[in-house]
Design an enzyme around this catalytic site. Structure first.
Site, PDB file in Angstrom:
ATOM      1  N   GLN A 149       0.824  -1.219   0.000  1.00  0.00           N
ATOM      2  CA  GLN A 149       0.000   0.000   0.000  1.00  0.00           C
ATOM      3  C   GLN A 149       0.851   1.260   0.000  1.00  0.00           C
ATOM      4  O   GLN A 149       0.462   2.281  -0.580  1.00  0.00           O
ATOM      5  CB  GLN A 149      -0.970   0.009   1.178  1.00  0.00           C
ATOM      6  CG  GLN A 149      -1.973  -1.116   1.099  1.00  0.00           C
ATOM      7  CD  GLN A 149      -2.648  -1.217  -0.260  1.00  0.00           C
ATOM      8  OE1 GLN A 149      -3.495  -0.412  -0.624  1.00  0.00           O
ATOM      9  NE2 GLN A 149      -2.259  -2.210  -1.059  1.00  0.00           N
TER      10      GLN A 149
ATOM     11  N   HIS B  46       1.429   3.090  -3.328  1.00  0.00           N
ATOM     12  CA  HIS B  46       0.376   3.816  -4.054  1.00  0.00           C
ATOM     13  C   HIS B  46       0.665   5.305  -4.169  1.00  0.00           C
ATOM     14  O   HIS B  46       0.389   5.926  -5.189  1.00  0.00           O
ATOM     15  CB  HIS B  46      -0.974   3.666  -3.339  1.00  0.00           C
ATOM     16  CG  HIS B  46      -1.729   2.446  -3.768  1.00  0.00           C
ATOM     17  ND1 HIS B  46      -2.221   2.288  -5.027  1.00  0.00           N
ATOM     18  CD2 HIS B  46      -2.083   1.331  -3.088  1.00  0.00           C
ATOM     19  CE1 HIS B  46      -2.844   1.129  -5.121  1.00  0.00           C
ATOM     20  NE2 HIS B  46      -2.771   0.524  -3.949  1.00  0.00           N
TER      21      HIS B  46
ATOM     22  N   GLU C  11      -8.274   1.712   6.373  1.00  0.00           N
ATOM     23  CA  GLU C  11      -8.967   1.208   5.177  1.00  0.00           C
ATOM     24  C   GLU C  11      -8.835  -0.325   5.095  1.00  0.00           C
ATOM     25  O   GLU C  11      -9.813  -1.031   4.931  1.00  0.00           O
ATOM     26  CB  GLU C  11      -8.326   1.867   3.949  1.00  0.00           C
ATOM     27  CG  GLU C  11      -8.934   1.416   2.655  1.00  0.00           C
ATOM     28  CD  GLU C  11      -8.149   1.886   1.441  1.00  0.00           C
ATOM     29  OE1 GLU C  11      -6.944   2.199   1.578  1.00  0.00           O
ATOM     30  OE2 GLU C  11      -8.735   1.914   0.350  1.00  0.00           O
ATOM     31  N   HIS C  12      -7.589  -0.810   5.190  1.00  0.00           N
ATOM     32  CA  HIS C  12      -7.355  -2.265   5.179  1.00  0.00           C
ATOM     33  C   HIS C  12      -6.742  -2.680   6.510  1.00  0.00           C
ATOM     34  O   HIS C  12      -5.821  -2.015   6.983  1.00  0.00           O
ATOM     35  CB  HIS C  12      -6.351  -2.664   4.096  1.00  0.00           C
ATOM     36  CG  HIS C  12      -6.722  -2.191   2.730  1.00  0.00           C
ATOM     37  ND1 HIS C  12      -6.143  -1.098   2.148  1.00  0.00           N
ATOM     38  CD2 HIS C  12      -7.630  -2.670   1.851  1.00  0.00           C
ATOM     39  CE1 HIS C  12      -6.665  -0.917   0.952  1.00  0.00           C
ATOM     40  NE2 HIS C  12      -7.573  -1.851   0.747  1.00  0.00           N
TER      41      HIS C  12
ATOM     42  N   ASP D 112      -7.472  -6.340  -3.427  1.00  0.00           N
ATOM     43  CA  ASP D 112      -7.375  -5.284  -4.438  1.00  0.00           C
ATOM     44  C   ASP D 112      -7.779  -5.785  -5.822  1.00  0.00           C
ATOM     45  O   ASP D 112      -8.369  -5.055  -6.613  1.00  0.00           O
ATOM     46  CB  ASP D 112      -5.924  -4.778  -4.524  1.00  0.00           C
ATOM     47  CG  ASP D 112      -5.604  -3.740  -3.475  1.00  0.00           C
ATOM     48  OD1 ASP D 112      -6.544  -3.275  -2.803  1.00  0.00           O
ATOM     49  OD2 ASP D 112      -4.420  -3.380  -3.333  1.00  0.00           O
TER      50      ASP D 112
ATOM     51  N   HIS E 199     -53.438  19.451   6.705  1.00  0.00           N
ATOM     52  CA  HIS E 199     -53.150  18.017   6.761  1.00  0.00           C
ATOM     53  C   HIS E 199     -54.378  17.274   7.303  1.00  0.00           C
ATOM     54  O   HIS E 199     -54.806  16.266   6.745  1.00  0.00           O
ATOM     55  CB  HIS E 199     -51.959  17.723   7.694  1.00  0.00           C
ATOM     56  CG  HIS E 199     -50.624  18.071   7.131  1.00  0.00           C
ATOM     57  ND1 HIS E 199     -50.261  19.347   6.822  1.00  0.00           N
ATOM     58  CD2 HIS E 199     -49.559  17.287   6.824  1.00  0.00           C
ATOM     59  CE1 HIS E 199     -49.029  19.346   6.355  1.00  0.00           C
ATOM     60  NE2 HIS E 199     -48.581  18.100   6.346  1.00  0.00           N
TER      61      HIS E 199
HETATM   62  N1  LIG Z   1      -9.252   3.766  -2.412  1.00  0.00           N
HETATM   63  C1  LIG Z   1      -9.157   3.154  -3.580  1.00  0.00           C
HETATM   64  O1  LIG Z   1      -9.907   2.282  -3.893  1.00  0.00           O
HETATM   65  C2  LIG Z   1      -8.097   3.552  -4.518  1.00  0.00           C
HETATM   66  C3  LIG Z   1      -7.903   2.825  -5.706  1.00  0.00           C
HETATM   67  C4  LIG Z   1      -6.926   3.253  -6.568  1.00  0.00           C
HETATM   68  C5  LIG Z   1      -6.187   4.383  -6.241  1.00  0.00           C
HETATM   69  N2  LIG Z   1      -6.408   5.023  -5.079  1.00  0.00           N
HETATM   70  C6  LIG Z   1      -5.714   6.250  -4.717  1.00  0.00           C
HETATM   71  O2  LIG Z   1      -6.040   7.188  -5.734  1.00  0.00           O
HETATM   72  C7  LIG Z   1      -4.979   8.094  -5.871  1.00  0.00           C
HETATM   73  C8  LIG Z   1      -4.633   8.228  -7.346  1.00  0.00           C
HETATM   74  O3  LIG Z   1      -3.923   9.401  -7.537  1.00  0.00           O
HETATM   75  P1  LIG Z   1      -3.156   9.728  -8.874  1.00  0.00           P
HETATM   76  O4  LIG Z   1      -2.518  11.043  -8.681  1.00  0.00           O
HETATM   77  O5  LIG Z   1      -2.325   8.558  -9.254  1.00  0.00           O
HETATM   78  O6  LIG Z   1      -4.278   9.812 -10.007  1.00  0.00           O
HETATM   79  P2  LIG Z   1      -5.573  10.740 -10.196  1.00  0.00           P
HETATM   80  O7  LIG Z   1      -6.168  10.298 -11.489  1.00  0.00           O
HETATM   81  O8  LIG Z   1      -6.428  10.706  -9.009  1.00  0.00           O
HETATM   82  O9  LIG Z   1      -5.009  12.210 -10.357  1.00  0.00           O
HETATM   83  C9  LIG Z   1      -4.402  12.658 -11.521  1.00  0.00           C
HETATM   84  C10 LIG Z   1      -4.973  14.002 -11.883  1.00  0.00           C
HETATM   85  O10 LIG Z   1      -4.676  14.945 -10.866  1.00  0.00           O
HETATM   86  C11 LIG Z   1      -4.668  16.239 -11.421  1.00  0.00           C
HETATM   87  N3  LIG Z   1      -3.539  17.011 -10.911  1.00  0.00           N
HETATM   88  C12 LIG Z   1      -2.279  16.594 -10.695  1.00  0.00           C
HETATM   89  N4  LIG Z   1      -1.522  17.619 -10.269  1.00  0.00           N
HETATM   90  C13 LIG Z   1      -2.325  18.714 -10.220  1.00  0.00           C
HETATM   91  C14 LIG Z   1      -2.107  20.084  -9.862  1.00  0.00           C
HETATM   92  N5  LIG Z   1      -0.944  20.518  -9.465  1.00  0.00           N
HETATM   93  N6  LIG Z   1      -3.158  20.932  -9.932  1.00  0.00           N
HETATM   94  C15 LIG Z   1      -4.381  20.499 -10.322  1.00  0.00           C
HETATM   95  N7  LIG Z   1      -4.621  19.208 -10.686  1.00  0.00           N
HETATM   96  C16 LIG Z   1      -3.606  18.337 -10.635  1.00  0.00           C
HETATM   97  C17 LIG Z   1      -4.507  16.073 -12.901  1.00  0.00           C
HETATM   98  O11 LIG Z   1      -5.624  16.572 -13.535  1.00  0.00           O
HETATM   99  C18 LIG Z   1      -4.407  14.578 -13.145  1.00  0.00           C
HETATM  100  O12 LIG Z   1      -5.189  14.197 -14.237  1.00  0.00           O
HETATM  101  C19 LIG Z   1      -3.840   7.554  -5.008  1.00  0.00           C
HETATM  102  O13 LIG Z   1      -3.828   8.289  -3.814  1.00  0.00           O
HETATM  103  C20 LIG Z   1      -4.216   6.114  -4.720  1.00  0.00           C
HETATM  104  O14 LIG Z   1      -3.761   5.663  -3.472  1.00  0.00           O
HETATM  105  C21 LIG Z   1      -7.358   4.655  -4.221  1.00  0.00           C
HETATM  106  N1  LIG Z   2      -5.333  -0.641  -2.661  1.00  0.00           N
HETATM  107  C1  LIG Z   2      -6.126   0.279  -3.452  1.00  0.00           C
HETATM  108  C2  LIG Z   2      -7.242   0.795  -2.580  1.00  0.00           C
HETATM  109  O1  LIG Z   2      -6.744   1.425  -1.468  1.00  0.00           O
HETATM  110  C3  LIG Z   2      -6.755  -0.341  -4.662  1.00  0.00           C
HETATM  111  C4  LIG Z   2      -5.813  -0.856  -5.683  1.00  0.00           C
HETATM  112  C5  LIG Z   2      -5.976  -0.884  -7.020  1.00  0.00           C
HETATM  113  N2  LIG Z   2      -4.903  -1.482  -7.563  1.00  0.00           N
HETATM  114  C6  LIG Z   2      -4.117  -1.835  -6.600  1.00  0.00           C
HETATM  115  N3  LIG Z   2      -4.637  -1.443  -5.453  1.00  0.00           N
HETATM  116 ZN   LIG Z   3      -3.585  -1.409  -3.612  1.00  0.00          ZN
END
Ligand SMILES: NC(=O)c1ccc[n+]([C@@H]2O[C@H](COP(=O)([O-])OP(=O)(O)OC[C@H]3O[C@@H](n4cnc5c(N)ncnc54)[C@H](O)[C@@H]3O)[C@@H](O)[C@H]2O)c1
Ligand SMILES: N[C@H](CO)Cc1c[nH]c[nH+]1
Ligand SMILES: [Zn+2]
Length: 432
Positions: free
Chosen positions: A259, A262, A327-328, A361, A420
């Site tokens: 995790q 990520h 979360e997990h 996941d 009413h």
């Molecule tokens: N909880 C879940 O189920 C789950 C699953 C997958 C991912 N996640 C989480 O989701 C998140 C994914 O984040 P990511 O960044 O990889 O992708 P994202 O798609 O959420 O964000 C990318 C976008 O952020 C915007 N951005 C980046 N910098 C910026 C700035 N300076 N100003 C304005 N906008 C900006 C851009 O538009 C870009 O397209 C991670 O924190 C990951 O842990 C959670």
């Molecule tokens: N662990 C993430 C949710 O917190 C989900 C994910 C997608 N791919 C891998 N991991």
């Molecule tokens: Zn994950």
């Protein structure tokens, strides 16, 4: 990884530190997000394309924003057929699990002429945000779309950020096709959320927006809530491992890192009753991190939110885990099922040494979109419930209303609401 004994002050500091990741604490980003939302709300597509250029370095226009059937066909050519098979198997497991969550309309009728019930209706349209900044998430496509399909949602519009060439990762497109998405758009971040919430020339407004994302996405969802519905805000990933001396330190370390990779804001915490395990896990974390491809992100997230905490006993460990509400939560102890009964707050609970977090996941079937930032105290995993709404059904015959109508009239008058009262009484005027 830092190792510390679990003491009251430390526990409070850790909780405060973890809560700093909450979207409520991100004033600095709030202004930027508000501007993006206002931009898309007023200037629609032109603002959406402008922000996509600025933040994703991609040239997108009205002719290229929507993914075409040819692009999807190309994705199938690009992706390893064995990965397609895994996506299909995983989709099957997710579908089977979520089918069990399905709620049905029900009607109770009594001989006296009373029919009461609840009508379940799927939402008409849903926007699914799939993150794509630091990693691609075909698994999140399945997790967000399949429950919507099970619920019966007709229109599922997915958005995900394009790369600098205006393309979307092939695995994400294949997962979208397999899951049954109806429209796919190349847009990410707050601008994508604004487009789904307010509509633009290219993207029609939806009723609800679901899906995880980074801080910009989370804050944008929070900002449009009320105008559209949203699921809970799933922020950066979290893992908490509860382990005793029986746990395998390599497994624990590997699971923490799963995790941490990520996001720099992800959190990975071990709470153990064994000092020996604490030091062994720390060593294994270093060994694994040295060879893992995302070591930079891992090191930052461990520096920010990584902890190995030594508890005096399992009760103290469980109490802290419940306060953190991760979360997990993995339980790697002699009798994990016994400990699980004491867990009050966790998004998903993984029991035993072969139930490592990535099993959830990718594959097992339960949803991986889970409450983060301590919200497991009151939120649940994403489920079929997020894609339905309910209407109450009430029908009384004259015979059923007659014996009780005076009570209702009395109740309405007691509230001072004579209209009413009248609306009930008017039906029995001849008896007045
Ligand atoms: N909880 C879940 O189920 C789950 C699953 C997958 C991912 N996640 C989480 O989701 C998140 C994914 O984040 P990511 O960044 O990889 O992708 P994202 O798609 O959420 O964000 C990318 C976008 O952020 C915007 N951005 C980046 N910098 C910026 C700035 N300076 N100003 C304005 N906008 C900006 C851009 O538009 C870009 O397209 C991670 O924190 C990951 O842990 C959670
Ligand atoms: N662990 C993430 C949710 O917190 C989900 C994910 C997608 N791919 C891998 N991991
Ligand atoms: Zn994950």
């Amino acid at each position: 990884m830092r190792i510390a004994r679990l003491e009251k002050e430390l526990k409070e500091d850790i909780l405060k530190n973890l809560l700093k990741r909450s979207p409520n604490q991100y004033e600095a980003y709030e202004k930027a997000v508000a501007e993006i939302i206002e931009g898309v709300k007023t200037r629609k597509d032109s603002a959406l394309f402008e922000y996509t250029k600025r933040f994703d370095r991609a040239e997108i226009d009205k002719d290229t924003i929507r993914v075409t059937p040819e692009e999807i066909e190309e994705a199938y050519r690009l992706i390893d057929p064995e990965v397609v098979q895994v996506i299909r198997k995983s989709a099957e497991n997710i579908r089977a699990y979520h089918e069990k969550q399905k709620q049905y309309s029900w009607f109770d009728s009594e001989p006296s002429g009373i029919i009461l019930g609840q009508k379940v209706t799927p939402l008409a349209s849903v926007g699914v945000y799939v993150p794509g900044g630091k990693a691609a998430y075909p698994s999140s496509v399945l997790m967000n779309v399949i429950p919507a399909k099970v619920a019966g949602v007709k229109r599922i519009a997915m958005t995900t950020p394009p790369d600098s060439e205006g393309k979307i990762y092939a695995g994400t497109l294949v997962a979208a096709k397999e899951a049954g998405v109806t429209e796919i758009y190349k847009a990410g971040g707050a601008q994508a959320i604004a487009a789904l919430a307010h509509g633009t020339e290219s993207i029609k407004k939806v009723d609800k927006i679901v899906g995880p994302g980074n801080i910009y996405v989370a804050l944008a969802k929070k900002a449009v809530y009320g105008h559209v519905s949203i699921d809970s805000i799933a922020g950066p990933s979290e893992i908490l491992v509860l382990a005793d001396e029986t746990a395998n330190p390599r497994y624990v370390a590997a699971d923490l890192l799963s995790q941490a990779e990520h996001d720099e804001l992800a959190s990975a915490i071990l709470i153990t009753t064994s000092e020996k395990l604490a030091y062994q896990v720390s060593e294994e974390v270093d060994k694994f991190t040295a060879v893992l491809s995302r070591k930079e992100i891992i090191n930052k997230s461990l520096d920010n939110y990584g902890y190995i905490l030594i508890a005096s006993n399992l009760e103290e460990a469980v109490e802290t885990a419940n306060e953190i509400a991760s979360e997990h939560l993995e339980i790697l102890t002699r009798d994990p099922f016994a400990l699980m009964t004491k867990i009050q707050n966790a998004g998903a609970i993984f029991l035993g040494e072969y139930s490592s977090e990535p099993l959830g996941d990718y594959y097992a079937g339960p949803n991986h979109v889970l409450p983060t930032n301590g919200t497991a105290k009151f939120f649940s995993p994403l489920s079929v419930d997020d894609y339905i709404k309910k209407s109450s059904i009430i029908s009384y015959s004259r015979e059923a209303l007659e014996p009780v109508y005076k009570d209702i009239v009395r109740f309405a008058r007691a509230e001072g609401l004579t209209a009413h009262a009248n609306s009930i009484a008017v039906r029995f005027e001849e008896e007045e």
